[in-house]
Design a protein around this motif. Structure first.
Motif, short mmCIF file in Angstrom:
data_model
loop_
_atom_site.label_atom_id
_atom_site.label_comp_id
_atom_site.label_asym_id
_atom_site.label_seq_id
_atom_site.Cartn_x
_atom_site.Cartn_y
_atom_site.Cartn_z
N LEU A 99 31.51 99.69 -114.88
CA LEU A 99 30.65 100.79 -114.40
C LEU A 99 29.47 100.77 -113.99
CD1 LEU A 99 31.25 103.69 -114.27
CD2 LEU A 99 30.07 103.88 -116.59
N PHE A 100 29.50 99.77 -113.86
CA PHE A 100 27.90 99.08 -113.39
C PHE A 100 28.04 98.19 -111.91
CE2 PHE A 100 25.15 96.02 -112.35
CZ PHE A 100 23.93 96.29 -112.33
N LEU A 101 29.67 97.79 -112.60
CA LEU A 101 30.16 96.95 -110.87
C LEU A 101 30.97 97.57 -109.81
CD1 LEU A 101 30.78 94.34 -109.69
CD2 LEU A 101 33.12 94.62 -110.63
N ALA A 102 31.18 99.18 -110.32
CA ALA A 102 31.46 100.38 -108.97
C ALA A 102 30.41 100.69 -108.93
CB ALA A 102 32.42 100.99 -110.36
N LEU A 103 29.13 101.10 -109.85
CA LEU A 103 27.94 101.80 -109.12
C LEU A 103 27.48 100.83 -108.25
CD1 LEU A 103 25.50 103.92 -109.03
CD2 LEU A 103 24.82 102.22 -111.31
N LEU A 104 27.60 99.34 -108.17
CA LEU A 104 26.65 98.54 -107.69
C LEU A 104 27.30 98.86 -106.34
CD1 LEU A 104 24.53 96.00 -106.78
CD2 LEU A 104 26.55 94.57 -108.43
N ALA A 105 28.69 98.53 -106.61
CA ALA A 105 29.20 98.21 -105.12
C ALA A 105 28.99 99.79 -104.23
CB ALA A 105 30.64 97.91 -105.31
N LEU A 106 29.09 101.17 -105.17
CA LEU A 106 28.91 101.69 -104.11
C LEU A 106 27.05 101.95 -103.29
CD1 LEU A 106 29.42 104.41 -103.43
CD2 LEU A 106 28.48 105.13 -105.83
N TRP A 107 26.38 100.99 -104.70
CA TRP A 107 24.76 101.33 -104.02
C TRP A 107 24.67 100.79 -103.00
CZ3 TRP A 107 23.13 106.19 -105.43
CH2 TRP A 107 21.82 106.18 -105.60
N THR A 108 25.33 98.96 -103.27
CA THR A 108 25.29 98.72 -102.02
C THR A 108 25.92 98.88 -100.67
OG1 THR A 108 25.64 96.43 -103.99
CG2 THR A 108 25.50 95.67 -101.39
N PHE A 109 27.17 99.31 -100.64
CA PHE A 109 27.37 99.94 -99.43
C PHE A 109 26.51 100.80 -99.24
CE2 PHE A 109 29.81 103.31 -97.16
CZ PHE A 109 30.08 102.58 -96.52
N LEU A 110 25.89 101.54 -99.66
CA LEU A 110 25.34 102.91 -99.05
C LEU A 110 23.82 101.57 -98.56
CD1 LEU A 110 25.17 105.81 -101.22
CD2 LEU A 110 26.45 105.41 -99.47
N SER A 111 22.87 100.93 -99.14
CA SER A 111 22.22 100.30 -98.88
C SER A 111 21.98 99.55 -97.05
CB SER A 111 21.48 99.36 -99.41
OG SER A 111 22.74 98.08 -99.50
N GLY A 112 23.96 99.40 -97.20
CA GLY A 112 24.16 98.70 -95.88
C GLY A 112 24.33 99.54 -95.20
N MET A 113 24.50 100.05 -95.13
CA MET A 113 24.97 101.82 -94.12
C MET A 113 23.20 102.17 -93.93
SD MET A 113 28.40 102.03 -93.28
CE MET A 113 27.25 103.19 -92.64
N ALA A 114 22.28 102.30 -94.98
CA ALA A 114 20.95 102.20 -94.47
C ALA A 114 20.65 102.45 -93.11
CB ALA A 114 20.58 102.45 -95.79
N TRP A 115 21.00 100.92 -93.07
CA TRP A 115 20.42 100.37 -91.74
C TRP A 115 20.82 101.06 -90.33
CZ3 TRP A 115 17.63 95.75 -91.61
CH2 TRP A 115 17.45 94.82 -92.49
N ALA A 116 21.37 102.08 -90.85
CA ALA A 116 21.66 102.50 -89.01
C ALA A 116 20.84 103.50 -89.26
CB ALA A 116 22.80 103.56 -89.85
N ALA A 117 20.01 104.18 -90.00
CA ALA A 117 18.71 104.84 -90.16
C ALA A 117 17.11 103.66 -89.40
CB ALA A 117 17.97 105.51 -91.40
N GLY A 118 17.30 102.29 -89.55
CA GLY A 118 16.32 102.00 -89.14
C GLY A 118 16.15 100.78 -89.92
N PRO A 119 15.47 99.13 -89.68
CA PRO A 119 15.48 98.37 -90.51
C PRO A 119 14.25 98.46 -91.30
CG PRO A 119 13.72 98.20 -87.92
CD PRO A 119 14.83 99.43 -88.07
N THR A 120 13.60 99.63 -91.61
CA THR A 120 12.62 99.86 -93.16
C THR A 120 13.23 100.25 -93.44
OG1 THR A 120 10.57 100.32 -90.93
CG2 THR A 120 10.52 101.12 -93.12
N VAL A 121 14.24 101.49 -93.34
CA VAL A 121 14.88 101.92 -94.81
C VAL A 121 15.83 100.79 -95.29
CG1 VAL A 121 16.28 104.02 -94.83
CG2 VAL A 121 14.54 104.36 -93.24
#
Length: 691
Positions: A99-121
Motif C-alpha cells: 500500500l505504501f508503494l502504491a501511495l509513493l508511486a501516486l505521490w511521486t507522479f503528482l509531484s512530477g506533474m507539479a512542475w507544470a505549475a512552475g519550478p517552485t511548486v
C-alpha cells in the motif's frame, strides 16, 4: 554531441560553484526557526517528534529561498502544510509495504506533474516525497500519525512567524528584479554607444514583470518606488534603440553621432543611479555630468528628425524614472498587476497540469520517469541488506528534473556532496557518539550551512544536507548502525537509476528546436504587423500621446508574446546544448545564426514602435499592405520551418519590390526603410537554415 562528452560537460557543471551574494542573516533566521522547533519538541515530546517537526521547519525554510515573488510566510506555511499531509498519509500506509508503494508511486507522479505549475511548486513537491520517505521509517504508530503531521505543520508555522517578526529586506526580491531591469537598460545604453545595432536580452524585463504582480494584500503594502518604473524601463528600450540606430537616426559619424553617444552614456548613468536607489531603498543620487549632458540646450540644434524626437522623449522618460524611483511612504495599490492568491491559484495549476497530459510533454515524461525510478529505488533499497533503503529513492527524486542536463549534473553533484557529507557526519557520530541535544545542535549547524550556500551550487549544499539527515536521525538513534559505505552505495544507486531513466525514456529538447524557432518567428511577425497597422490607422485625437502614456494594448500584448517566445527559444537552446543527440536538421551554428536574425527582425519592429504616430496623425494607407504581407509571410514561414523546409517570404518580398519600383510606395521614410530591413532579417533566417 556524444554521450561521453555530454556526461563530461554535465558532470563539470554539477560541481560548478556560482559566485552569488551570500545572505547570512536570512540563513541564520532559517536556522533559528529550526533550532526553536527542535529544541521545543525535544523538551516537550522527545526525540521522535523532534525529528518529524525538524523536517517540517527545514523544508519550510528551503521553500522561502526559492525564486518566487509570493510572500515568504505564505511559502513557508504552504510547504509545512503540504509536507504534513504527505507524511500523515505515509504514516498511515507505512506498515503495509504494498500500500505504501502504491501511495509513493501516486505521490511521486503528482509531484512530477507539479512542475507544470512552475519550478517552485515542483521543488516543494519533490522535497515532500523525499522527506516522506525518511519520516515514515521513524518508530511510530498510526495513533500518533496525526501528532507527527501536526508537528511538521508547526515547523512551517514557526518559520512563517519568524519571517514576519524578523523581516530581512522587505520586498527585497522585487527590488532586485526591478533594479536588474533598470541596470540591464543602462548596460544596453552603454553598448549602443559602440554598437548601434546591439541586441537586448528581454529576460530582466520579463523577470521584473513577473515580480510586479502582487496579491491584493501585497498591493496595499508595496513601496511606491516599486510601482511604475518597470513600465518606464520598457518604454525607454525602443527609444534608446531608435536614438542609436544610424538607419533611422543620426549618421554613423559626425557631430550628431557624438551627441548621441553622449546622450546614451548619460542615460546609462541615470538608469544605474535609479537602479541603485531602488535596490537599497535610498534617494536617487544623480551624477552631475549625466544631468548636464541631458539638459544641454543645443541638443535640438545638433540633432534633427527621428533622432531629435527620440532624444526629447528619452529625456522625458528619464525624468519620470527618477521621480518614480524616489522612496516614498505611501503605498501604490492603484494599477497593480494582479497575482492570484494560493487558493485562486489551484484552478490555474490544475489547468496547466491538464494541458501537460500529452505524450510529447516533457513534464508528463518527467512524471513517468521519476515515478518509475522512485518505485524501483524503494524496492531495491528495501531488498538490499543495507537497511534504511530510503537513501536510494530519496536521491532519485531530489536530483531528477524535466530536462537532461539538470538531471545528470545534479546526480553527479549529489553523489559527490553526499559522499563527503555522509562520510564526515557518520564519522563524527560513530567516533564522538554525540548525545541527543548535541546531535540536534549539529543538525541545526548543518542546516545553516545549507541555507547559506544553497544558491552557490548544488554540490556544496548537498554536503550539508547529507550531514543534516545523519545528525537528525542520530538524535533518535535511527540509522546509527548504517556505515558510510552503505549510505553512499544507496545514494549512488539512486543517482544511477535517475541517469538511466533519461537514457531509456528521454524528453530531448533538440528535436523540438525548429518548433520553438517557428513559435518565435510567428510571435515576431505578429508584433511587427501589429505595429505597422498603427501607421495605417493611428489612434484617435483624444487618445493619450504615445510618449506620455503606455503603448497600445494590442502592441503591448504582441510585444509580450514575442518576449515569451524568445525566452522559450533561449531556454530550449540552453537545454539542447549538452544533449547527446543529433541536431536533426538544425545544428548549433544554424540555431545561433537564425536566432540572431530573428532578434534583428524584432529590433526593427521595435524601432517602428518607438516612432508610432501621435494620436490624430495622418494615416499611411500603404502600411496596411505591409502589415498583411508580414502576417502571411511569417505564418507561412513558420509552417515551412516546422515541416523542415527552408522558409520563403514571397508576400513580403513582392511588397518590398513593388515599393522599390515606385508602385504604391508610401511617403514615409521609416516604413520604406523598415520594410527592407525586415526582409533582410528574414532572408538571414533562410540562409542560416540552409547551412
Amino acid at each position: 554531441m556524444s554521450w561521453l562528452r555530454a556526461l563530461k560537460e554535465t558532470a563539470r557543471s554539477g560541481f560548478r560553484v556560482e559566485r552569488r551574494r551570500l545572505e547570512p542573516v536570512v540563513a541564520g533566521r532559517g536556522a533559528l526557526g529550526l533550532a526553536v522547533v527542535v529544541g521545543g519538541a525535544l523538551a516537550l515530546f522527545g526525540p521522535a517528534v523532534a525529528v518529524s517537526s525538524a523536517f517540517g521547519a527545514f523544508q519550510a525554510a528551503i521553500a522561502t529561498f526559492q525564486r518566487s515573488y509570493r510572500p515568504r510566510p505564505t511559502l513557508a506555511l504552504a510547504s509545512g502544510a503540504s509536507l504534513a499531509v504527505s507524511t500523515f498519509l505515509g504514516y498511515l500506509t507505512g506498515a503495509h509495504p504494498a500500500l505504501f508503494l502504491a501511495l509513493l508511486a501516486l505521490w511521486t507522479f503528482l509531484s512530477g506533474m507539479a512542475w507544470a505549475a512552475g519550478p517552485t511548486v515542483g521543488i516543494i513537491a519533490s522535497s515532500n516525497v523525499a522527506i516522506m520517505l525518511v519520516t515514515v521509517t521513524l518508530p511510530t504508530s498510526v495513533a500518533t500519525a496525526a501528532g507527527h503531521a501536526a508537528m511538521i505543520a508547526v515547523g512551517g508555522l514557526v518559520q512563517a512567524a519568524l519571517i514576519v517578526l524578523l523581516p530581512v529586506r522587505r520586498w527585497g526580491a522585487q527590488r532586485d528584479a526591478l533594479a536588474d531591469a533598470l541596470a540591464a537598460e543602462a548596460d544596453y545604453a552603454r553598448r549602443l554607444r559602440h554598437d548601434p545595432t546591439a541586441s537586448f536580452d528581454p529576460v530582466p524585463l520579463m523577470t521584473a514583470r513577473s515580480a510586479a504582480a502582487v496579491t491584493p494584500r501585497q498591493a496595499r503594502r508595496r513601496p511606491a518606488e516599486l510601482h511604475g518604473a518597470r513600465g518606464l524601463a520598457e518604454r525607454i528600450r525602443p527609444v534608446l534603440a531608435s536614438l542609436a540606430d544610424p538607419a533611422v537616426g543620426a549618421p554613423a559619424e559626425g557631430p550628431q553621432r557624438d551627441r548621441v553617444r553622449e546622450l546614451l552614456g548619460a542615460a546609462g548613468a541615470v538608469l544605474d543611479a535609479c537602479a541603485h536607489a531602488i535596490r537599497h531603498g535610498r534617494p536617487v543620487d544623480l551624477p552631475p555630468p549625466a544631468l548636464a549632458a541631458l539638459r544641454t540646450p543645443d541638443t535640438g540644434a545638433i540633432l534633427s528628425g527621428a533622432s531629435r524626437r527620440a532624444s526629447t522623449r528619452l529625456a522625458a522618460l528619464l525624468d519620470d524614472v527618477v521621480e518614480t524611483a524616489e522612496p516614498r511612504t505611501e503605498t501604490a495599490a492603484e494599477g497593480a498587476r494582479s497575482r492570484p492568491t494560493l487558493v485562486r491559484l489551484v484552478p490555474v495549476a490544475l489547468a496547466r497540469t491538464r494541458a501537460e497530459l500529452r505524450h510529447e510533454s516533457p513534464v508528463l515524461r518527467h512524471a513517468i520517469r521519476v515515478t518509475a525510478v522512485t518505485a524501483a529505488g524503494y524496492v531495491l533499497g528495501t531488498a538490499l541488506p543495507f537497511g534504511h533503503g530510503y537513501w536510494a529513492p530519496m536521491a532519485s527524486v531530489m536530483v531528477m528534473r524535466p530536462d537532461f542536463s539538470q538531471t545528470y549534473a545534479r546526480s553527479v553533484a549529489r553523489f559527490g556532496g553526499t559522499l563527503l557529507g555522509v562520510a564526515l557526519a557518520t564519522g563524527v557520530v560513530q567516533t564522538a557518539h554525540p548525545g541527543t541535544y548535541l546531535s540536534g545542535g549539529l543538525a541545526v549547524l548543518c542546516a545553516f550551512g545549507m541555507y547559506l550556500l544553497m544558491r552557490t551550487g548544488y554540490a556544496a549544499s548537498q554536503v550539508f544536507v547529507s550531514a543534516y539527515v545523519v545528525f537528525l536521525l542520530g538524535m533518535d538513534g535511527a540509522g546509527l548502525t548504517q556505515t558510510v559505505r552503505e549510505r553512499v552505495l544507496l545514494t549512488l544507486l539512486g543517482g544511477v537509476l535517475a541517469m538511466l531513466s533519461y537514457a531509456v525514456y528521454p524528453a530531448w529538447e533538440t528535436p523540438r528546436l525548429r518548433g520553438r524557432l517557428a513559435d518565435w518567428l510567428t510571435a515576431d511577425g505578429l508584433y511587427a504587423a501589429t505595429v505597422v497597422t498603427h501607421y495605417a490607422a493611428p489612434a484617435a485625437p483624444d487618445a493619450s500621446p504615445v510618449s506620455a502614456g503606455p503603448a497600445a494594448p494590442d502592441v503591448r500584448e504582441a510585444l509580450l508574446g514575442t518576449r515569451e517566445a524568445r525566452i522559450a527559444w533561449q531556454e530550449a537552446v540552453g537545454r539542447a546544448t549538452h544533449e547527446p543527440v543529433r541536431h536533426r536538421g538544425l545544428s548549433h551554428t544554424a540555431a545561433d545564426e537564425a536566432g540572431h536574425a530573428l532578434a534583428q527582425f524584432g529590433r526593427v519592429a521595435m524601432l517602428l514602435e518607438a516612432h508610432l504616430p501621435e494620436p490624430g496623425a495622418p494615416p499611411v494607407p500603404e502600411a496596411e499592405a505591409l502589415a498583411e504581407a508580414l502576417r502571411r509571410s511569417t505564418e507561412r514561414g513558420a509552417k515551412e520551418l516546422r515541416e523542415r523546409k527552408v522558409p520563403h517570404w514571397g508576400d513580403l518580398r513582392k511588397t518590398v519590390e513593388a515599393w522599390e519600383r515606385g508602385e504604391g510606395e508610401p511617403d514615409h521614410f521609416l516604413l520604406r526603410k523598415a520594410a527592407v530591413l525586415l526582409l533582410e532579417a528574414l532572408d538571414e533566417v533562410s540562409t542560416a537554415l540552409t547551412r
